[in-house]
Every structure is written in C-alpha cells, then in structure tokens.
Design a protein around this motif. Structure first.
Motif, short mmCIF file in Angstrom:
data_model
loop_
_atom_site.label_atom_id
_atom_site.label_comp_id
_atom_site.label_asym_id
_atom_site.label_seq_id
_atom_site.Cartn_x
_atom_site.Cartn_y
_atom_site.Cartn_z
N TYR A 150 -4.54 -9.37 8.70
CA TYR A 150 -3.63 -8.35 8.20
C TYR A 150 -2.42 -8.29 9.11
O TYR A 150 -2.45 -8.81 10.23
CB TYR A 150 -4.32 -6.98 8.19
CG TYR A 150 -5.58 -6.93 7.36
CD1 TYR A 150 -5.53 -6.74 5.99
CD2 TYR A 150 -6.83 -7.05 7.97
CE1 TYR A 150 -6.69 -6.69 5.23
CE2 TYR A 150 -7.99 -7.00 7.21
CZ TYR A 150 -7.91 -6.82 5.85
OH TYR A 150 -9.05 -6.77 5.10
N ARG B 109 -4.30 0.65 11.16
CA ARG B 109 -4.80 1.65 10.21
C ARG B 109 -6.29 1.47 9.95
O ARG B 109 -7.04 2.45 9.89
CB ARG B 109 -4.02 1.56 8.90
CG ARG B 109 -2.59 2.06 9.01
CD ARG B 109 -1.87 1.93 7.68
NE ARG B 109 -0.47 2.21 7.86
CZ ARG B 109 0.50 1.48 7.35
NH1 ARG B 109 0.23 0.43 6.59
NH2 ARG B 109 1.76 1.80 7.55
N TRP C 131 -4.27 2.20 4.49
CA TRP C 131 -4.72 0.84 4.81
C TRP C 131 -5.12 0.10 3.55
O TRP C 131 -5.42 0.70 2.53
CB TRP C 131 -5.87 0.86 5.82
CG TRP C 131 -7.00 1.80 5.51
CD1 TRP C 131 -7.14 3.08 5.98
CD2 TRP C 131 -8.14 1.56 4.68
NE1 TRP C 131 -8.28 3.64 5.48
CE2 TRP C 131 -8.93 2.72 4.69
CE3 TRP C 131 -8.57 0.47 3.94
CZ2 TRP C 131 -10.12 2.83 3.98
CZ3 TRP C 131 -9.76 0.57 3.23
CH2 TRP C 131 -10.52 1.75 3.27
N ASN D 72 -1.45 -2.71 9.45
CA ASN D 72 -2.67 -2.52 8.67
C ASN D 72 -3.91 -2.65 9.54
O ASN D 72 -4.88 -1.91 9.35
CB ASN D 72 -2.73 -3.50 7.49
CG ASN D 72 -3.73 -3.05 6.45
OD1 ASN D 72 -3.57 -1.99 5.84
ND2 ASN D 72 -4.77 -3.84 6.24
N SER E 293 0.85 -1.19 0.00
CA SER E 293 0.00 0.00 0.00
C SER E 293 0.89 1.23 0.00
O SER E 293 2.09 1.16 0.26
CB SER E 293 -0.90 0.02 1.24
OG SER E 293 -0.12 0.24 2.40
#
Length: 194
Positions: free
Chosen positions: A38, A45, A23, A42, A18
C-alpha cells in the motif's frame, strides 16, 4: 480502479480511491495468492486500525498484513520500521494466525541481531508484547492443561515459547518449577540412570 499487468505477470493496481482518512484493505480474507503493498498513508491507517480495533480487519488479513510487511521490507519495498510496527497490535491479540506470522517473521530479525546492541531491546519488546497472551493462558499452563480450541492450543505453545525466550519472569519460573518437578518424579533421574 485501474489495473495493469507488468511484463513479469505482476498485477499492479494503479488507482484505488478511499474516502478521506479511511483505509483500504486488498485481498480480503486472503483469497488470492499475492503480496499486497500500500502507499505509506494507507499502511499507517491500517496499522492504526490494528491498534485501535483490530477486529475490523479479518483474522486472515491481520496475519497477512504482518507477513506482507516483513516480506516487503526484506525486498526493500517498505521500511523495516513499518514491518516492525505491524506487530504492535499483538499486545492485545489472542488469535493464533497473527502471532504465528509475527513469530515466523521476527525469527529472521532475532537471528540477524543476535549479539548486537539491538538484541536486548528486541527481547524487551517481545516480552512486553507477549505478556498479556501468556497471562491469558496462565491457568492452563500452570495446571498442565490445554484449551479445547485447536487454534488456542497452538497459541498457548507460542505464548510459552515467546515468553520464555524473551525472559518473561513468570514463564521462566514456571518452566524451572516444572523441570524441577519432572527431575524429582522421574525414576530414571533419581537413580542416575538417565
């Protein structure tokens, strides 16, 4: 993105990149039947996004993030704290699906911590989370009416159940008054025939 399939058929995404600080959300709108885990950054986020502007995450995914977090915590793949933190945004949530997911998953913890020192703080947390939702439905509840929207009807029930269970004073007073009114107006109660 690189993927590999494990011997049990599980599809593992090896690399998903990313932009810095953003995220990534997998299984958008829950089109696949799978759990998504994740990396910790992440998850944080996504949880921050839920608290600041949850509408950027589709409704189905808001519910699924809670469900995935709790199921992954039970499997010891993520920390229980992460699962509990996935419910923090509910204080502002009005939609049924995220609440249903949270209530279903928190039921396990309520049973697990019953009669422990954690039970009181858990009820306090739930009371704080549900208060705004309960107040959202207060006019309907106080007037014994239901919203026209089917999803909101279900969430009104959820709001009442969680609010009364967690000891929200407005809910307890409403339930007590409605029960007293029912006792006074039900003919079988007046004559002791019930």
């Amino acid at each position: 993105m690189q993927t590999s399939r494990q011997h049990d058929g599980t599809l593992v995404i090896e690399t998903l990149i990313s932009k810095k600080g953003e995220w990534i959300l997998a299984n958008v709108n829950c089109t696949a039947y799978c759990r998504v885990n994740y990396n910790p950054e992440n998850w944080q986020r996504l949880l921050s996004q839920l608290e600041t502007n949850p509408d950027r995450i589709p409704l189905m995914n808001r519910a699924q993030l809670i469900d995935d977090a709790f199921n992954l915590a039970r499997a010891k793949l993520v920390n229980v704290t992460l699962a509990l933190n996935s419910t923090r945004f509910l204080r502002k949530e009005k939609a049924f699906l995220p609440w249903e997911s949270a209530v279903r998953n928190l039921g396990y913890f309520v049973l697990m911590f019953d009669r422990s020192e954690v039970y009181g703080p858990m009820q306090l947390y739930l009371r704080h989370q549900v208060e705004e939702l309960y107040n959202f439905f207060k006019n309907h509840t106080d007037n014994s009416t239901v919203p026209e929207n089917h999803s909101l009807q279900h969430n009104q029930i959820t709001a009442i159940e969680v609010a009364c269970f967690s000891g929200l004073l407005d809910c307890i007073e409403m339930a007590t008054a409605m029960f007293a009114d029912w006792m006074n107006t039900n003919p079988t109660n007046k004559y002791g025939l019930g």
